[in-house]
Design an enzyme around this catalytic site. Structure first.
Site, PDB file in Angstrom:
ATOM      1  N   HIS A 157      19.054 -36.966 -73.730  1.00  0.00           N
ATOM      2  CA  HIS A 157      19.030 -35.712 -72.516  1.00  0.00           C
ATOM      3  C   HIS A 157      20.576 -35.976 -71.878  1.00  0.00           C
ATOM      4  O   HIS A 157      21.243 -34.461 -71.444  1.00  0.00           O
ATOM      5  CB  HIS A 157      18.346 -35.250 -71.857  1.00  0.00           C
ATOM      6  CG  HIS A 157      18.158 -37.146 -70.659  1.00  0.00           C
ATOM      7  ND1 HIS A 157      17.394 -38.028 -70.907  1.00  0.00           N
ATOM      8  CD2 HIS A 157      18.792 -36.259 -69.252  1.00  0.00           C
ATOM      9  CE1 HIS A 157      17.481 -38.746 -69.282  1.00  0.00           C
ATOM     10  NE2 HIS A 157      18.619 -38.274 -68.637  1.00  0.00           N
ATOM     11  N   ASP A 158      20.833 -36.920 -71.932  1.00  0.00           N
ATOM     12  CA  ASP A 158      22.719 -36.965 -71.150  1.00  0.00           C
ATOM     13  C   ASP A 158      23.623 -37.475 -72.595  1.00  0.00           C
ATOM     14  O   ASP A 158      24.420 -37.352 -71.715  1.00  0.00           O
ATOM     15  CB  ASP A 158      22.575 -37.684 -69.982  1.00  0.00           C
ATOM     16  CG  ASP A 158      22.213 -37.487 -69.128  1.00  0.00           C
ATOM     17  OD1 ASP A 158      21.984 -36.307 -68.722  1.00  0.00           O
ATOM     18  OD2 ASP A 158      21.221 -38.792 -68.318  1.00  0.00           O
TER      19      ASP A 158
ATOM     20  N   LYS B 242      26.948 -36.728 -71.921  1.00  0.00           N
ATOM     21  CA  LYS B 242      27.749 -37.281 -70.868  1.00  0.00           C
ATOM     22  C   LYS B 242      28.943 -38.653 -70.983  1.00  0.00           C
ATOM     23  O   LYS B 242      30.217 -38.671 -70.805  1.00  0.00           O
ATOM     24  CB  LYS B 242      27.198 -38.452 -70.182  1.00  0.00           C
ATOM     25  CG  LYS B 242      26.080 -37.914 -68.865  1.00  0.00           C
ATOM     26  CD  LYS B 242      25.700 -39.215 -67.636  1.00  0.00           C
ATOM     27  CE  LYS B 242      24.925 -38.088 -66.657  1.00  0.00           C
ATOM     28  NZ  LYS B 242      23.908 -39.176 -66.430  1.00  0.00           N
TER      29      LYS B 242
ATOM     30  N   ASP C  92      13.373 -37.778 -65.433  1.00  0.00           N
ATOM     31  CA  ASP C  92      14.916 -38.188 -65.232  1.00  0.00           C
ATOM     32  C   ASP C  92      14.679 -38.334 -63.871  1.00  0.00           C
ATOM     33  O   ASP C  92      15.281 -39.012 -63.047  1.00  0.00           O
ATOM     34  CB  ASP C  92      15.607 -37.288 -65.866  1.00  0.00           C
ATOM     35  CG  ASP C  92      17.406 -37.401 -65.354  1.00  0.00           C
ATOM     36  OD1 ASP C  92      17.451 -38.808 -65.632  1.00  0.00           O
ATOM     37  OD2 ASP C  92      17.898 -36.316 -65.406  1.00  0.00           O
TER      38      ASP C  92
HETATM   39  P1  C2E Z   1      21.654 -39.200 -62.431  1.00  0.00           P
HETATM   40  O1  C2E Z   1      22.414 -39.838 -61.799  1.00  0.00           O
HETATM   41  O2  C2E Z   1      20.407 -39.780 -64.112  1.00  0.00           O
HETATM   42  O3  C2E Z   1      20.538 -38.696 -62.132  1.00  0.00           O
HETATM   43  C1  C2E Z   1      19.760 -37.151 -62.394  1.00  0.00           C
HETATM   44  C2  C2E Z   1      19.219 -36.507 -61.222  1.00  0.00           C
HETATM   45  O4  C2E Z   1      18.334 -37.642 -60.580  1.00  0.00           O
HETATM   46  C3  C2E Z   1      19.747 -35.703 -60.013  1.00  0.00           C
HETATM   47  O5  C2E Z   1      20.630 -34.535 -61.132  1.00  0.00           O
HETATM   48  C4  C2E Z   1      19.263 -35.340 -59.598  1.00  0.00           C
HETATM   49  O6  C2E Z   1      18.277 -34.057 -59.616  1.00  0.00           O
HETATM   50  C5  C2E Z   1      18.303 -36.927 -59.172  1.00  0.00           C
HETATM   51  N1  C2E Z   1      19.104 -37.325 -58.367  1.00  0.00           N
HETATM   52  C6  C2E Z   1      19.645 -38.380 -58.450  1.00  0.00           C
HETATM   53  N2  C2E Z   1      20.347 -39.036 -57.585  1.00  0.00           N
HETATM   54  C7  C2E Z   1      19.691 -38.556 -56.723  1.00  0.00           C
HETATM   55  C8  C2E Z   1      19.624 -38.850 -54.589  1.00  0.00           C
HETATM   56  O7  C2E Z   1      20.039 -39.499 -54.621  1.00  0.00           O
HETATM   57  N3  C2E Z   1      19.258 -37.487 -54.067  1.00  0.00           N
HETATM   58  C9  C2E Z   1      18.572 -36.418 -54.502  1.00  0.00           C
HETATM   59  N4  C2E Z   1      17.743 -35.644 -54.350  1.00  0.00           N
HETATM   60  N5  C2E Z   1      19.005 -36.084 -56.507  1.00  0.00           N
HETATM   61  C10 C2E Z   1      19.120 -37.405 -56.965  1.00  0.00           C
HETATM   62  P2  C2E Z   1      22.113 -33.735 -60.761  1.00  0.00           P
HETATM   63  O8  C2E Z   1      22.012 -33.677 -59.000  1.00  0.00           O
HETATM   64  O9  C2E Z   1      22.409 -32.793 -61.527  1.00  0.00           O
HETATM   65  O10 C2E Z   1      23.351 -35.065 -61.617  1.00  0.00           O
HETATM   66  C11 C2E Z   1      23.322 -35.361 -63.044  1.00  0.00           C
HETATM   67  C12 C2E Z   1      24.011 -36.786 -63.047  1.00  0.00           C
HETATM   68  O11 C2E Z   1      25.613 -36.626 -62.327  1.00  0.00           O
HETATM   69  C13 C2E Z   1      23.839 -37.471 -62.231  1.00  0.00           C
HETATM   70  O12 C2E Z   1      22.796 -38.081 -63.453  1.00  0.00           O
HETATM   71  C14 C2E Z   1      25.198 -38.546 -62.088  1.00  0.00           C
HETATM   72  O13 C2E Z   1      25.806 -39.159 -63.465  1.00  0.00           O
HETATM   73  C15 C2E Z   1      25.617 -37.631 -62.137  1.00  0.00           C
HETATM   74  N6  C2E Z   1      26.385 -37.598 -59.912  1.00  0.00           N
HETATM   75  C16 C2E Z   1      25.326 -36.751 -59.404  1.00  0.00           C
HETATM   76  N7  C2E Z   1      25.810 -36.358 -58.478  1.00  0.00           N
HETATM   77  C17 C2E Z   1      26.586 -38.121 -57.882  1.00  0.00           C
HETATM   78  C18 C2E Z   1      27.683 -38.819 -57.172  1.00  0.00           C
HETATM   79  O14 C2E Z   1      27.451 -38.267 -56.223  1.00  0.00           O
HETATM   80  N8  C2E Z   1      28.197 -39.623 -57.701  1.00  0.00           N
HETATM   81  C19 C2E Z   1      28.565 -39.769 -58.868  1.00  0.00           C
HETATM   82  N9  C2E Z   1      29.464 -40.825 -59.167  1.00  0.00           N
HETATM   83  N10 C2E Z   1      27.664 -39.174 -60.199  1.00  0.00           N
HETATM   84  C20 C2E Z   1      27.257 -38.457 -59.079  1.00  0.00           C
HETATM   85  C1  SIN Z   2      21.278 -40.308 -67.118  1.00  0.00           C
HETATM   86  O1  SIN Z   2      20.061 -39.208 -66.537  1.00  0.00           O
HETATM   87  O2  SIN Z   2      21.725 -40.655 -66.578  1.00  0.00           O
HETATM   88  C2  SIN Z   2      19.419 -41.571 -67.859  1.00  0.00           C
HETATM   89  C3  SIN Z   2      18.471 -41.032 -67.689  1.00  0.00           C
HETATM   90  C4  SIN Z   2      18.052 -41.200 -65.647  1.00  0.00           C
HETATM   91  O3  SIN Z   2      19.076 -41.078 -65.533  1.00  0.00           O
HETATM   92  O4  SIN Z   2      16.660 -41.322 -65.866  1.00  0.00           O
HETATM   93 FE    FE Z   3      21.635 -35.182 -66.747  1.00  0.00          FE
HETATM   94 FE    FE Z   4      19.652 -37.975 -66.976  1.00  0.00          FE
END
Ligand code: C2E
Ligand code: SIN
Ligand code: FE
Ligand code: FE
Ligand code: SIN
Ligand code: SIN
Length: 393
Positions: free
Chosen positions: A242-243, A246, A326
């Site tokens: 799914h990712d 990236k 996710d």
């Molecule tokens: P991810 O880390 O795998 O997070 C996937 C989704 O989980 C996020 O989609 C969000 O819907 C939810 N999520 C993760 N952490 C949090 C959180 O602390 N609070 C809330 N409310 N939701 C959370 P999203 O936001 O579209 O982000 C997509 C991807 O973008 C993330 O995947 C991550 O790789 C990156 N990302 C998002 N925000 C940040 C950030 O502040 N810093 C960095 N370095 N990467 C980020």
């Molecule tokens: C990703 O979203 O970055 C990998 C899968 C997950 O976070 O659950």
């Molecule tokens: Fe994603």
């Molecule tokens: Fe993801």
């Protein structure tokens, strides 16, 4: 008809007559129908061997395939449990494949190409042999029929047997090749999906059991939504992708320790489009499923997600399932940019987001399935998340 006094184990020899045309047709119809429906290579090999054997009344019949990479011939016996391998050029069958022609040998022991090794090992006495190569669609040889010993008093195959085995090869060869191609394609697809999933994972430093957990959650949720086992398994196989988009996001953003700027977040969001563009061109079912989840796993039920901002059931069920799996996992995991959340807070967010981020029906199913989901979380727990949750970061 005289019974061979040296062969007490072959009573069939004294009783078998040649097949009538009607019998031959029935055998061909029955077997080609069965073979055409079969999806597994070892079953096709076995059915083809049985078909050849019944058509020409052979004592033994084997379908050999060529493994060019290892320069070997191989076959599977008795329901595919065991694989037998011999060097590519060996014996009468190997010679027949090398020259691309059928052979009819009345007495193998008078033929220098016969490899008596097998007979010595098994105590079997090979006498008459027929071999017929299979030619694939592109004209290359993919394997051969090998029949040993006619079940008649003489024990010797005739020119008519040879013609009939060629017929069997012509009818069943197409199915054989398509099943081989299908297995090859499926193996290739699994390999690519696995490799790509790993690339996406390592690029964003989300190592450990991360991808594994999201796969398992998606499977449980898919089944609970009423999808078939086959469909749930497809989703499970592709969900690590799914990712995949990236891979195209710069490290500076992916691994940024803090919160993203609005601009950086806009770039990050493109991982959905990028993943979709990578996968959508494929006509294969598995990759189509992967394309859907790469594209739609950040869409939200109320239409506030990305990249398209579609809402409700316009979001494919696969996308809605992956979204909840996710986020559930992302929240519970440590990221470069955030700590792992405690379970209570995660569940609170998922309830709050019912009807906003998530499909309400799916949130209900999620809560029902929670014991199973937590069991998966326990089974594939990452060390660093443990440390994190107990506060020793
Ligand atoms: P991810 O880390 O795998 O997070 C996937 C989704 O989980 C996020 O989609 C969000 O819907 C939810 N999520 C993760 N952490 C949090 C959180 O602390 N609070 C809330 N409310 N939701 C959370 P999203 O936001 O579209 O982000 C997509 C991807 O973008 C993330 O995947 C991550 O790789 C990156 N990302 C998002 N925000 C940040 C950030 O502040 N810093 C960095 N370095 N990467 C980020
Ligand atoms: C990703 O979203 O970055 C990998 C899968 C997950 O976070 O659950
Ligand atoms: Fe994603
Ligand atoms: Fe993801
Ligand atoms: C051959 O020599 O190739 C056929 C007989 C056998 O394999 O035992
Ligand atoms: C953002 O970075 O604006 C949202 C990502 C998150 O919820 O951590």
């Amino acid at each position: 008809m005289n019974k061979d006094p040296n062969d007490a184990d072959a009573p069939a020899r004294s009783t078998s007559n040649e097949r009538s045309p009607e019998e031959l047709l029935r055998i061909i119809f029955d077997y080609t129908a069965k073979i055409g429906r079969e999806r597994s290579l070892s079953s096709v090999l076995l059915l083809m061997a049985n078909m050849g054997r019944e058509m020409i009344l052979a004592d033994r019949c084997t379908v050999w395939l060529i493994d060019y990479a290892n320069q070997e011939l191989f076959t599977t016996v008795a329901h595919g449990v065991n694989e037998i391998r011999v060097p590519l050029g060996s014996g009468i069958v190997g010679h027949s494949i090398a020259i691309g022609e059928s052979l009819l040998i009345e007495d193998a022991y008078r033929d220098p190409r016969h490899n008596a090794e097998n007979d010595r090992r098994t105590g079997y006495r090979t006498q008459s042999v027929i071999t017929v190569p299979f030619v694939g669609n592109d004209g290359s040889i993919i394997g051969a029929y090998q029949a040993i010993n006619k079940l008649t008093a003489s024990g010797v195959f005739t020119g008519q047997d040879l013609e009939q085995l060629k017929l069997a090869a012509a009818y069943a060869g197409k199915s054989l090749e398509s099943v081989m191609l299908q297995e090859e394609i499926q193996a290739t697809q699994r390999e690519i999906i696995y490799t790509m999933g790993q690339i996406g994972e390592s690029r964003s430093k989300e190592t450990g059991y991360h991808v594994k957990r999201v796969s398992e959650y998606s499977y449980v949720l898919a089944l609970a939504c009423g999808l078939s086992v086959e469909e749930a398994e497809q989703l499970k196989i592709v969900s690590p992708m799914h990712d995949i988009g990236k891979v195209a996001i710069p490290d500076a953003i992916l691994q940024k320790p803090g919160k993203l700027t609005a601009e950086e977040y806009e770039l990050m969001k493109q991982h959905t489009d990028i993943g979709y563009q990578l996968l959508k061109a494929s006509g294969r079912q598995l990759l189509k499923t992967a394309a859907i989840i790469a594209y739609e796993h950040h869409e939200k039920w109320d239409g506030s997600g990305y990249p398209r901002g579609i809402r409700g059931e316009a979001i494919h069920l696969y996308g809605r399932i992956t979204a909840i799996a996710d986020v559930f996992d992302a929240l519970g995991s440590k990221r470069v940019y955030k700590r792992a959340w405690e379970l209570g807070r995660i569940l609170e967010l998922i309830r709050e987001e019912s009807g906003r981020h998530f499909d309400p029906q799916l949130v209900r199913i999620f809560m029902e399935q929670l014991p199973k989901l937590l069991e998966i979380r326990e089974r594939y727990r990452d060390e660093h998340d443990l440390t994190n949750e107990t506060g020793h970061l």
